[in-house]
Design a protein around this motif. Structure first.
Motif, PDB file in Angstrom:
ATOM      1  N   LEU A  23       0.832  -1.208   0.000  1.00 52.04           N
ATOM      2  CA  LEU A  23       0.000   0.000   0.000  1.00 52.04           C
ATOM      3  C   LEU A  23       0.867   1.259   0.000  1.00 52.04           C
ATOM      4  CD1 LEU A  23      -2.928   1.094   0.220  1.00 52.04           C
ATOM      5  CD2 LEU A  23      -2.607   1.132   2.693  1.00 52.04           C
ATOM      6  N   SER A  24       1.954   1.214   0.782  1.00 51.22           N
ATOM      7  CA  SER A  24       2.785   2.416   0.891  1.00 51.22           C
ATOM      8  C   SER A  24       3.877   2.480  -0.174  1.00 51.22           C
ATOM      9  CB  SER A  24       3.407   2.495   2.293  1.00 51.22           C
ATOM     10  OG  SER A  24       4.210   1.358   2.516  1.00 51.22           O
ATOM     11  N   ALA A  25       3.933   1.490  -1.061  1.00 57.04           N
ATOM     12  CA  ALA A  25       5.012   1.449  -2.061  1.00 57.04           C
ATOM     13  C   ALA A  25       5.059   2.689  -2.960  1.00 57.04           C
ATOM     14  CB  ALA A  25       4.908   0.182  -2.898  1.00 57.04           C
ATOM     15  N   PRO A  26       3.914   3.186  -3.498  1.00 52.51           N
ATOM     16  CA  PRO A  26       4.003   4.368  -4.371  1.00 52.51           C
ATOM     17  C   PRO A  26       4.539   5.594  -3.622  1.00 52.51           C
ATOM     18  CG  PRO A  26       1.861   3.297  -4.584  1.00 52.51           C
ATOM     19  CD  PRO A  26       2.550   2.660  -3.426  1.00 52.51           C
ATOM     20  N   ASP A  27       4.101   5.746  -2.354  1.00 49.33           N
ATOM     21  CA  ASP A  27       4.563   6.875  -1.556  1.00 49.33           C
ATOM     22  C   ASP A  27       6.057   6.743  -1.272  1.00 49.33           C
ATOM     23  OD1 ASP A  27       3.962   9.253  -0.203  1.00 49.33           O
ATOM     24  OD2 ASP A  27       4.071   8.207   1.721  1.00 49.33           O
ATOM     25  N   ARG A  28       6.473   5.496  -0.998  1.00 52.27           N
ATOM     26  CA  ARG A  28       7.897   5.247  -0.721  1.00 52.27           C
ATOM     27  C   ARG A  28       8.744   5.554  -1.953  1.00 52.27           C
ATOM     28  NH1 ARG A  28       6.981   0.489   1.684  1.00 52.27           N
ATOM     29  NH2 ARG A  28       7.839  -0.712  -0.025  1.00 52.27           N
ATOM     30  N   ALA A  29       8.227   5.174  -3.113  1.00 53.11           N
ATOM     31  CA  ALA A  29       8.965   5.428  -4.360  1.00 53.11           C
ATOM     32  C   ALA A  29       9.139   6.936  -4.565  1.00 53.11           C
ATOM     33  CB  ALA A  29       8.211   4.805  -5.539  1.00 53.11           C
ATOM     34  N   ARG A  30       8.075   7.682  -4.226  1.00 49.44           N
ATOM     35  CA  ARG A  30       8.150   9.146  -4.384  1.00 49.44           C
ATOM     36  C   ARG A  30       9.208   9.711  -3.430  1.00 49.44           C
ATOM     37  NH1 ARG A  30       5.893  13.141  -1.716  1.00 49.44           N
ATOM     38  NH2 ARG A  30       4.650  11.754  -0.426  1.00 49.44           N
ATOM     39  N   GLN A  31       9.194   9.207  -2.173  1.00 44.44           N
ATOM     40  CA  GLN A  31      10.174   9.691  -1.190  1.00 44.44           C
ATOM     41  C   GLN A  31      11.597   9.280  -1.562  1.00 44.44           C
ATOM     42  OE1 GLN A  31       9.120   9.613   3.043  1.00 44.44           O
ATOM     43  NE2 GLN A  31       7.155   8.779   2.418  1.00 44.44           N
ATOM     44  N   GLU A  32      11.712   8.131  -2.205  1.00 39.95           N
ATOM     45  CA  GLU A  32      13.048   7.681  -2.642  1.00 39.95           C
ATOM     46  C   GLU A  32      13.611   8.627  -3.697  1.00 39.95           C
ATOM     47  OE1 GLU A  32      12.537   2.928  -1.736  1.00 39.95           O
ATOM     48  OE2 GLU A  32      12.562   3.605  -3.813  1.00 39.95           O
ATOM     49  N   ARG A  33      12.708   9.096  -4.571  1.00 39.17           N
ATOM     50  CA  ARG A  33      13.161  10.049  -5.604  1.00 39.17           C
ATOM     51  C   ARG A  33      13.632  11.348  -4.949  1.00 39.17           C
ATOM     52  NH1 ARG A  33       8.789   7.933  -8.454  1.00 39.17           N
ATOM     53  NH2 ARG A  33       7.408   9.639  -7.888  1.00 39.17           N
ATOM     54  N   ILE A  34      12.902  11.759  -3.907  1.00 38.77           N
ATOM     55  CA  ILE A  34      13.282  12.991  -3.191  1.00 38.77           C
ATOM     56  C   ILE A  34      14.630  12.753  -2.483  1.00 38.77           C
ATOM     57  CG2 ILE A  34      12.659  14.532  -1.267  1.00 38.77           C
ATOM     58  CD1 ILE A  34       9.671  13.903  -2.040  1.00 38.77           C
ATOM     59  N   ALA A  35      14.761  11.562  -1.857  1.00 37.62           N
ATOM     60  CA  ALA A  35      15.988  11.246  -1.114  1.00 37.62           C
ATOM     61  C   ALA A  35      17.207  11.246  -2.026  1.00 37.62           C
ATOM     62  CB  ALA A  35      15.839   9.889  -0.438  1.00 37.62           C
ATOM     63  N   ALA A  36      16.999  10.823  -3.257  1.00 40.93           N
ATOM     64  CA  ALA A  36      18.119  10.749  -4.206  1.00 40.93           C
ATOM     65  C   ALA A  36      18.707  12.131  -4.473  1.00 40.93           C
ATOM     66  CB  ALA A  36      17.642  10.117  -5.513  1.00 40.93           C
ATOM     67  N   GLU A  37      17.887  13.159  -4.314  1.00 41.49           N
ATOM     68  CA  GLU A  37      18.377  14.512  -4.583  1.00 41.49           C
ATOM     69  C   GLU A  37      18.676  15.281  -3.292  1.00 41.49           C
ATOM     70  OE1 GLU A  37      15.224  16.097  -6.924  1.00 41.49           O
ATOM     71  OE2 GLU A  37      15.572  14.649  -8.535  1.00 41.49           O
ATOM     72  N   LYS A  39      20.544  15.991   0.507  1.00 38.40           N
ATOM     73  CA  LYS A  39      21.889  15.856   1.082  1.00 38.40           C
ATOM     74  C   LYS A  39      21.946  14.726   2.112  1.00 38.40           C
ATOM     75  CE  LYS A  39      23.798  20.450   0.399  1.00 38.40           C
ATOM     76  NZ  LYS A  39      24.036  21.759   0.991  1.00 38.40           N
ATOM     77  N   ASN A  40      20.881  14.589   2.880  1.00 38.20           N
ATOM     78  CA  ASN A  40      20.850  13.518   3.895  1.00 38.20           C
ATOM     79  C   ASN A  40      20.006  12.339   3.393  1.00 38.20           C
ATOM     80  OD1 ASN A  40      18.462  14.851   3.999  1.00 38.20           O
ATOM     81  ND2 ASN A  40      18.229  14.748   6.223  1.00 38.20           N
ATOM     82  N   GLY A  41      20.173  12.046   2.117  1.00 38.81           N
ATOM     83  CA  GLY A  41      19.366  11.011   1.457  1.00 38.81           C
ATOM     84  C   GLY A  41      19.431   9.667   2.147  1.00 38.81           C
ATOM     85  N   GLU A  42      20.627   9.321   2.658  1.00 37.24           N
ATOM     86  CA  GLU A  42      20.781   8.005   3.279  1.00 37.24           C
ATOM     87  C   GLU A  42      19.878   7.864   4.506  1.00 37.24           C
ATOM     88  OE1 GLU A  42      24.500   5.567   4.974  1.00 37.24           O
ATOM     89  OE2 GLU A  42      24.880   6.718   3.135  1.00 37.24           O
ATOM     90  N   ARG A  43      19.812   8.976   5.309  1.00 29.63           N
ATOM     91  CA  ARG A  43      18.974   8.947   6.512  1.00 29.63           C
ATOM     92  C   ARG A  43      17.488   8.867   6.133  1.00 29.63           C
ATOM     93  NH1 ARG A  43      20.091  13.697  10.335  1.00 29.63           N
ATOM     94  NH2 ARG A  43      18.112  14.481   9.595  1.00 29.63           N
ATOM     95  N   VAL A  44      17.157   9.617   5.092  1.00 34.00           N
ATOM     96  CA  VAL A  44      15.759   9.591   4.624  1.00 34.00           C
ATOM     97  C   VAL A  44      15.394   8.175   4.191  1.00 34.00           C
ATOM     98  CG1 VAL A  44      14.145  10.501   2.902  1.00 34.00           C
ATOM     99  CG2 VAL A  44      15.870  12.012   3.893  1.00 34.00           C
ATOM    100  N   LEU A  45      16.301   7.545   3.462  1.00 36.15           N
ATOM    101  CA  LEU A  45      16.042   6.193   2.963  1.00 36.15           C
ATOM    102  C   LEU A  45      15.836   5.213   4.119  1.00 36.15           C
ATOM    103  CD1 LEU A  45      18.473   5.833  -0.082  1.00 36.15           C
ATOM    104  CD2 LEU A  45      15.987   5.889  -0.144  1.00 36.15           C
ATOM    105  N   ARG A  46      16.609   5.385   5.191  1.00 33.45           N
ATOM    106  CA  ARG A  46      16.465   4.498   6.354  1.00 33.45           C
ATOM    107  C   ARG A  46      15.078   4.653   6.968  1.00 33.45           C
ATOM    108  NH1 ARG A  46      20.701   1.693   8.168  1.00 33.45           N
ATOM    109  NH2 ARG A  46      22.761   2.330   7.489  1.00 33.45           N
ATOM    110  N   ASN A  47      14.603   5.898   7.003  1.00 33.65           N
ATOM    111  CA  ASN A  47      13.303   6.155   7.625  1.00 33.65           C
ATOM    112  C   ASN A  47      12.133   5.622   6.804  1.00 33.65           C
ATOM    113  OD1 ASN A  47      14.435   7.391   9.826  1.00 33.65           O
ATOM    114  ND2 ASN A  47      14.388   9.426   8.909  1.00 33.65           N
TER     115      ASN A  47
END
Lengths: 134, 244
Positions: A23-37, A39-47
């Motif tokens: 259910l949360s996969a589309p939202d996670r994919a969107r956040q992953e795109r944001i994390a990729a750009e 500075k603290n992308g790694e921390r965002v990805l962990r969350n």
């Protein structure tokens, strides 16, 4: 050594987590795109990582049981030979699916799943009737 | 690949490496289905959870290395200190540098599926295209890219056997902290290949080499390299062909 196919309670929990993940996969994919750009992308990805608490094999087994359920629902069960562990596993997955459907009802307008307490549909913004409301 | 360059499955198998300008050739006897089956038994994958990280490990390399050493008949191109050939020593297999053996063993399964652009469904069977590196007597490693396998569509029971095998795993050390161990599915994939294959092209079967497509199913089942069987069957069951 644990065989996930025999751990019915574990499968039920894994199935619920698997469906929540989906259910949360589309939202996670969107956040992953944001994390990729970011500075603290790694921390965002962990969350935003999928919230899975069990060993990997449980989720692989759940995928299979959901596939098996879909075959049965399509009326193809006559072609399949079901093992006892599969029947018990499907029961666990069905219980988890019922709980998931209860907690995430479909919007009557567009069919998208929402939180049971959501006032509006996250997809079409239609107003939703609160569960238990008069 | 030109038309006359077909992959020769029978006879000795060459694996050729180039090391510091020198050509090294490993010559193996033909790897049979039974040899691969034994190797498949050793192949397994582990997935371990460490906090939020997921660590994957596999034993494929060790199994391939054991198979490589078992089938290795001779080696050409190494020079021994003081002159002479490496083959003059009784323990010549042990003297081969491990990185070279490892590289050669990896080349035993350097085969992959190629995406076919044709989206139309062929009633005569589903085609899977592979490309592979394969050594020649002349000391080269050639890339063969016209390797085609044609299959009957898998039925629901065959698909269930595959899905059931894929879902089987064991958890060692507790369901929350432990690692999941998956046994290799190679043997089952090779078995499903034998059940479903109709014809292949791009291969030669020694004296029984045929022009174009070979539809002798018994010959294919007996002589096709098992890793090619595994990759083709996996693509049939999980790739674009399966989704069609």
């Amino acid at each position: 050594m644990i065989d996930p196919s025999k751990d019915i309670a574990g499968l039920q929990q894994a199935a619920l987590e698997y469906l929540e993940d989906a259910l949360s996969a589309p939202d996670r994919a969107r956040q992953e795109r944001i994390a990729a750009e970011s500075k603290n992308g790694e921390r965002v990805l962990r969350n935003i990582a999928a919230k899975r608490t069990l060993s990997h094999g449980y989720y692989v087994r759940v995928e299979y049981l959901l596939w098996l359920l879909s075959m049965i629902e399509l009326g193809l069960v006559a072609f399949l030979q079901i093992l006892a562990a599969e029947a018990e596993g499907m029961q666990a997955v069905t219980l988890a699916r019922n709980q998931f459907q209860d907690e995430h009802p479909c919007c009557p307008g567009c069919g998208a799943r929402n939180e049971a307490i959501a006032p509006r549909c996250g997809s079409c913004k239609r107003e939703l009737a609160m569960k238990g409301a008069a | 690949m030109s038309q006359e360059q077909v992959l020769q499955l029978t006879g000795e198998r060459y694996i050729n490496l180039e090391k510091k300008g020198a050509k090294i050739s490993f010559v193996l006897s033909q790897i049979t289905q039974a040899d691969w089956t034994e190797a498949f038994r050793q192949m397994r994958m582990e997935v371990e959870r460490q906090g939020q990280d997921e660590i994957h490990r596999n034993d494929y390399e060790a199994a391939s290395l054991a198979l490589f050493e078992k089938k290795l008949q001779r080696v050409e191109g190494y020079k021994a200190k003081g002159g002479g050939s490496l083959m003059d020593f009784p323990n010549w297999k042990a003297l081969i540098p491990l990185p070279d053996k490892s590289a050669a063993a990896t080349l035993l399964h350097s085969v992959g599926a190629v995406r076919l652009e044709d989206d139309e469904i062929d009633p005569a069977g589903t085609s899977i295209a592979l490309e592979a590196f394969w050594g020649t007597k002349e000391g080269e490693m050639l890339k063969f890219s016209g390797l085609t396998h044609r299959f009957n569509p898998p039925d629901l029971k065959q698909y269930q056997r595959f899905k059931r095998a894929v879902s089987e795993s064991r958890v060692v050390g507790g369901s929350r902290t432990g690692k999941t161990i998956f046994a290799g599915r190679h043997a089952l994939l090779a078995e499903l290949y034998d059940e479903l294959v109709i014809a292949v092209s791009g291969y030669s079967f020694g004296a029984q080499a045929s022009e174009g497509e070979c539809a002798d199913v018994e010959l294919i089942k007996a002589q096709m390299d098992a890793i090619h069987k595994v990759v083709a069957a996996r693509e049939l069951l999980t790739g674009d062909a399966a989704a069609a």
